[in-house]
Design an enzyme around this catalytic site. Structure first.
Site, PDB file in Angstrom:
ATOM      1  CG  ASP B  52      31.207  42.412  45.759  1.00 27.91           C
ATOM      2  OD1 ASP B  52      31.545  43.000  46.803  1.00 27.91           O
ATOM      3  OD2 ASP B  52      30.064  42.511  45.258  1.00 27.91           O
ATOM      4  CE1 TYR B 110      32.666  46.395  37.632  1.00 31.54           C
ATOM      5  CE2 TYR B 110      31.483  48.459  37.299  1.00 31.54           C
ATOM      6  CZ  TYR B 110      32.294  47.649  38.072  1.00 31.54           C
ATOM      7  OH  TYR B 110      32.733  48.089  39.301  1.00 31.54           O
TER       8      TYR B 110
END
Lengths: 244, 244
Positions: B52, B110
C-alpha cells in the site's frame, strides 16, 4: 515578559534549514507561525544552531520572550497542535531572563550516519549517507583521536561566515559500527561552518586509505582545507543535543 | 525471452503503493519506465506483493521477461542509473522461465516499528508509528505466540480483496525492544489484506491492557474483526524479505 525555552525535534528533509529567510520553508519561521497562532504575538525566536537545509535535529533548543499567559510547560501542546508533522516540541519551560539558546550554550553533540555498502540506498536516504567503497573503520576510529582537544579547525570550515576565531574544543569524537551502519558522534563547545560534515568527509578519506590516521595531525597544524576531506551531504547529520 | 529477477529496495513515503494505477506515482510504474528507458521494451513486471501507499521495502522481489541483450546481473546498474533516489535495484539476475515473483513465493517477512513515548515524533516519522500511551511489551510478547501456526485469520483482514481462503501459516512473530523502539517481525506463507497492520493494532490493544494476551485465541476462533485491533498506519511497515 517571560522567557520560554523549547526543545525541538525536526525532520529537516523538507526544510530550507533552520533560519528564517525571505523565501523557502524554514523551521524557525514554522515555529514562529505556530507561536503567532497560539498567542497572537509576532515573535522572533533564538535558535541554538543555524542548521542547513536537510539537516535534522533530535534536540534543537530555542527561546523566546512572550507576554502570553500560557504556562511554560503548556507551550508544548499549544504549539504541537499548530505545527506540521515534521516539527515537534519535545519540552517547553519557563527559564531565567538570562537564558539564550545560542549564547548560553556550552556545547553540542551531532551524529552523522554512513551506510557502507556496494548496493544503492533508498530506504532512509533522507537520514543516511551512502558510501559505496569499503571503509576501513578501524583506521577511522584511530583518526578520531587526533581531532580531540583544543585546536584551530580552520582546515575543516567552509567559507561564508564571519567569526572571531577558528579555535574550537572537540570534547568527544567516536564511531559506533553496527553491520554496515557507521555512526559518528561528535561533541564540541562550538562548530565552524560545515565543520562536522568536513570532519566526516576527512574520516571517510582515512577510511578510503587516501589519508593515514596520523595525517590529521598535520592537516590541523597546517590549516590546509585542501588536504581535508569533502563536505559530505547534509542528510546524514542530526543535531543530537545542546548543553548548557 | 529471458526471465529477469529483481530485488528492490524502496522508500514508500512518496509512492501511491506498488501497483500501477491510472493516476499517481507507483513503484511498479517507476521501474517499468526505467526498463523502457534501458531496453526500449514496454513490459509489465510481476511484483511479489502489492504494498500500500506509504509502505516501504528492504527486499521486494519482481520479475519480467525481456528480449534485451543486457546480461541479467547488469540490469541492476542499467536500471539504477534510470531510477529516482527512492527506488533502488539491489540485485538482478537471470532465472528459470518458471520463476514468478508472486506465485513462486513461499513466504514473506515484514517488520513494523513503533516508537513508544509521550512526546510527539517528527524524526523518522515516515518509518515509524508513534504510540503515546505506555505499552506493556511483555504482554505483547506473550500475545505473539497465539498468532503462530496455521489459523483462519479472517479477523485480521480488511475488506476489499477476493481470496479463496483466509487460512494462513504464521511461522514467526516476535518483538525486539530497544529503548522506546518496539520492532515487530512477522513471517508467514502469505498475508491477507492489511493483515500485518491489523495484527500490530491488536498487539497494541494488548499492550494497552484492552485485551489479554490469551484473548487472541478466541478472536482467531471467532473470526471477529471487531474484537481485533485497529489497522495501524502504513508508514511503520517494511517488507523485509520474500522467500522462495
Amino acid at each position: 515578559m517571560r522567557n520560554i525555552k523549547l526543545i525541538i525535534e525536526f525532520d529537516g528533509s523538507n526544510f530550507c534549514g533552520w533560519q528564517r529567510q525571505p523565501k523557502g520553508r524554514t523551521v524557525q519561521k514554522t515555529i514562529e507561525t505556530a507561536i503567532f497562532k497560539a498567542t497572537g504575538e509576532n515573535i522572533l525566536i533564538n535558535g541554538s544552531s543555524r542548521t542547513d537545509a536537510g539537516v535534522h535535529a533530535r534536540e534543537m533548543v530555542a527561546n523566546f520572550f512572550t507576554n502570553s499567559t500560557i504556562p511554560g510547560d503548556k507551550f508544548r501542546e499549544a504549539l504541537n497542535t499548530r505545527l506540521p508533522e515534521d516539527v515537534s516540541i519535545i519540552k517547553s519551560e519557563e527559564v531565567d531572563d538570562e537564558f539564550h539558546a545560542r549564547y548560553s550554550s556550552k556545547g553540542k553533540t551531532y551524529s552523522y550516519t554512513i551506510v557502507n555498502r556496494y548496493e544503492r540506498l533508498s530506504l532512509g536516504h533522507q537520514y543516511l549517507y551512502h558510501c559505496k567503497y569499503n571503509l576501513d573503520v578501524d583506521a577511522m576510529k584511530e583518526a578520531c583521536k587526533y581531532f580531540i582537544g583544543i585546536h584551530d579547525f580552520k582546515a575543516f570550515m567552509s567559507p561564508g561566515s564571519s567569526i572571531k576565531t577558528t579555535v574550537r574544543n572537540v570534547m568527544q569524537l567516536y564511531i559506533e559500527q553496527k553491520g554496515n551502519n557507521i555512526k559518528i558522534f561528535i561533541t564540541a563547545d562550538g562548530f565552524l561552518y560545515n565543520m562536522v560534515r568536513i570532519i566526516v568527509g576527512t574520516l571517510i578519506k582515512v577510511g578510503n586509505g587516501k589519508l593515514k590516521p596520523e595525517d590529521i595531525k598535520s592537516i590541523i597544524a597546517e590549516g590546509n582545507r585542501k588536504r581535508a576531506g569533502m563536505c559530505v551531504p547534509p542528510n546524514g547529520l542530526i543535531l543530537e543535543k545542546v548543553f548548557y
